[in-house]
Scaffold this active site. Structure first.
Site, PDB file in Angstrom:
ATOM      1  NE  ARG A  39      -4.262  -1.068   2.065  1.00 47.20           N
ATOM      2  CZ  ARG A  39      -5.029  -1.493   3.029  1.00 47.20           C
ATOM      3  NH1 ARG A  39      -4.779  -1.175   4.281  1.00 47.20           N
ATOM      4  NH2 ARG A  39      -6.052  -2.250   2.763  1.00 47.20           N
ATOM      5  CD  GLU A  51      -5.140  -6.778  -4.374  1.00 44.15           C
ATOM      6  OE1 GLU A  51      -5.836  -7.755  -4.061  1.00 44.15           O
ATOM      7  OE2 GLU A  51      -5.145  -5.720  -3.727  1.00 44.15           O
ATOM      8  CB  THR A  57      -2.648 -16.206   1.298  1.00 43.59           C
ATOM      9  OG1 THR A  57      -2.646 -17.233   0.305  1.00 43.59           O
ATOM     10  CG2 THR A  57      -1.543 -16.489   2.289  1.00 43.59           C
ATOM     11  CE1 TYR A 134     -10.375  -8.017  -5.000  1.00 41.75           C
ATOM     12  CE2 TYR A 134      -8.353  -9.157  -5.608  1.00 41.75           C
ATOM     13  CZ  TYR A 134      -9.052  -8.332  -4.755  1.00 41.75           C
ATOM     14  OH  TYR A 134      -8.420  -7.790  -3.674  1.00 41.75           O
ATOM     15  CG  ASP A 152     -12.353  -9.801  -2.223  1.00 47.72           C
ATOM     16  OD1 ASP A 152     -13.317  -9.109  -1.820  1.00 47.72           O
ATOM     17  OD2 ASP A 152     -11.281  -9.876  -1.597  1.00 47.72           O
ATOM     18  CB  CYS A 206     -18.347  -6.343   7.374  1.00 47.61           C
ATOM     19  SG  CYS A 206     -19.991  -7.010   7.106  1.00 47.61           S
TER      20      CYS A 206
HETATM   21  S1  SF4 Z   1     -23.190  -2.325   9.698  1.00 44.04           S
HETATM   22 FE1  SF4 Z   1     -22.482  -4.334  10.359  1.00 44.04          FE
HETATM   23  S2  SF4 Z   1     -23.302  -5.808   8.900  1.00 44.04           S
HETATM   24 FE2  SF4 Z   1     -23.474  -3.765   7.974  1.00 44.04          FE
HETATM   25  S3  SF4 Z   1     -21.643  -3.568   6.733  1.00 44.04           S
HETATM   26 FE3  SF4 Z   1     -21.209  -2.656   8.729  1.00 44.04          FE
HETATM   27  S4  SF4 Z   1     -20.283  -4.319   9.938  1.00 44.04           S
HETATM   28 FE4  SF4 Z   1     -21.281  -5.265   8.147  1.00 44.04          FE
END
Ligand code: SF4
Length: 289
Positions: A39, A51, A57, A134, A152, A206
């Site tokens: 980066r 990438e 990995t 990608y 991805d 997430c």
């Molecule tokens: S609010 Fe929660 S579920 Fe929605 S994108 Fe963000 S981390 Fe993911």
């Protein structure tokens, strides 16, 4: 006034959500981004190699491999000319060795067809061995600032949760649709950061296994899964095919100083790697003798 059909309402709602993702995402990325070797110096060659290494990995596992690879093969010419055995040695332990072989084949293509310069155009990148949508999106956006999405599994998961989209994310047509959805909402001045921010959000907030950290997420006020607490239902993914299990008997034949190895065929599983000879069944001692 034109009456809206349910389908129109659905599309409009989805578009409204997608239109909201970029500003908060980039602000969050500016504060939260991890400093990674590729980066900090995003040349086309470094972005491309990183990438490819990062597919399948983890970031932490890739770091030492990337450093060693760049030290020994600092540019496209060096990669195009490297001996196969040395290339595989540099890759040893990363797995999915066809990635390394494709890197070299693409480097040779770049030398012969593009004068040694990585092409910047998305469609030209797609012509290189081992580069799919990608990687073409990642290289063209990060190294050349072109507004192409890099979608991805992480990005598919994040977008499926944002929209509470129950499409099967292992379906290639869903990937294509997400690419088409993201292209118009990418900020033209920071397409590479937008892609990296999406990847970073998927990797650090997430999360794929376990609960997402919605309270740390820049989309917490409008993400549908975040609002409804439905993360266990998204994304949807078809069950993988069961793995094939084969019985083998591995033969370790040695003297006090030598051991018998053989090279695998040039194509197929673990192509071109060395291995102990083996019998294609569970053999008894008698059969081995
Ligand atoms: S609010 Fe929660 S579920 Fe929605 S994108 Fe963000 S981390 Fe993911």
């Amino acid at each position: 006034m034109k009456q809206q059909t349910p389908r129109n309402i659905e599309v409009q709602r989805k578009q409204e959500l997608l239109n909201r993702i970029a500003p908060g995402l980039l602000t969050w990325y500016d504060k939260s981004r991890r400093s990674l070797p590729w980066r900090e110096e995003p040349t086309p060659y470094r972005v491309w190699v990183s990438e490819i290494m990062l597919q399948q990995t983890r970031v932490e596992a890739v770091k030492p491999y990337f450093a060693r690879f760049m030290e020994r093969l600092p540019d496209i010419e060096a990669l195009a000319e490297v001996d196969d055995d040395e290339l595989l040695k540099l890759w040893e332990g990363l797995g999915y060795y066809s990635r390394a072989r494709n890197l070299k084949a693409a480097a040779q293509q770049i030398v012969t067809e593009y004068g040694g310069e990585m092409p910047s155009d998305y469609r030209e990148l797609l012509k290189l061995k081992g580069i799919g949508s990608y990687t073409a999106g990642a290289v063209s956006s990060i190294a050349f600032k072109q507004p192409n999405p890099a979608v991805d599994g992480n990005v598919l998961r994040v977008i499926a949760r944002l929209l509470e989209d129950n499409s099967d994310i292992s379906d290639q047509s869903v990937k294509k649709r997400v690419e088409d959805d993201l292209r118009p909402v990418m900020p033209k001045d920071r397409p590479g950061d937008f892609n990296q921010a999406l990847m970073e959000l998927g990797a650090t907030v997430c999360l794929p296994n376990g609960a997402p950290k919605c309270s740390n997420c820049p989309w917490q006020e409008f993400c549908l899964v975040g609002l409804h607490g439905t993360w266990q239902q998204y994304p949807q993914k078809a069950a993988k095919k069961a793995r094939t299990i084969e019985d083998k008997t591995i033969l370790v034949i040695r003297t006090s100083r030598q051991v018998v190895l053989r090279k695998r065929p040039k194509r197929g599983l673990l192509a071109g790697l060395y291995e102990f000879p083996a019998m294609d069944k569970k053999a008894s001692l008698e059969e081995v003798r």
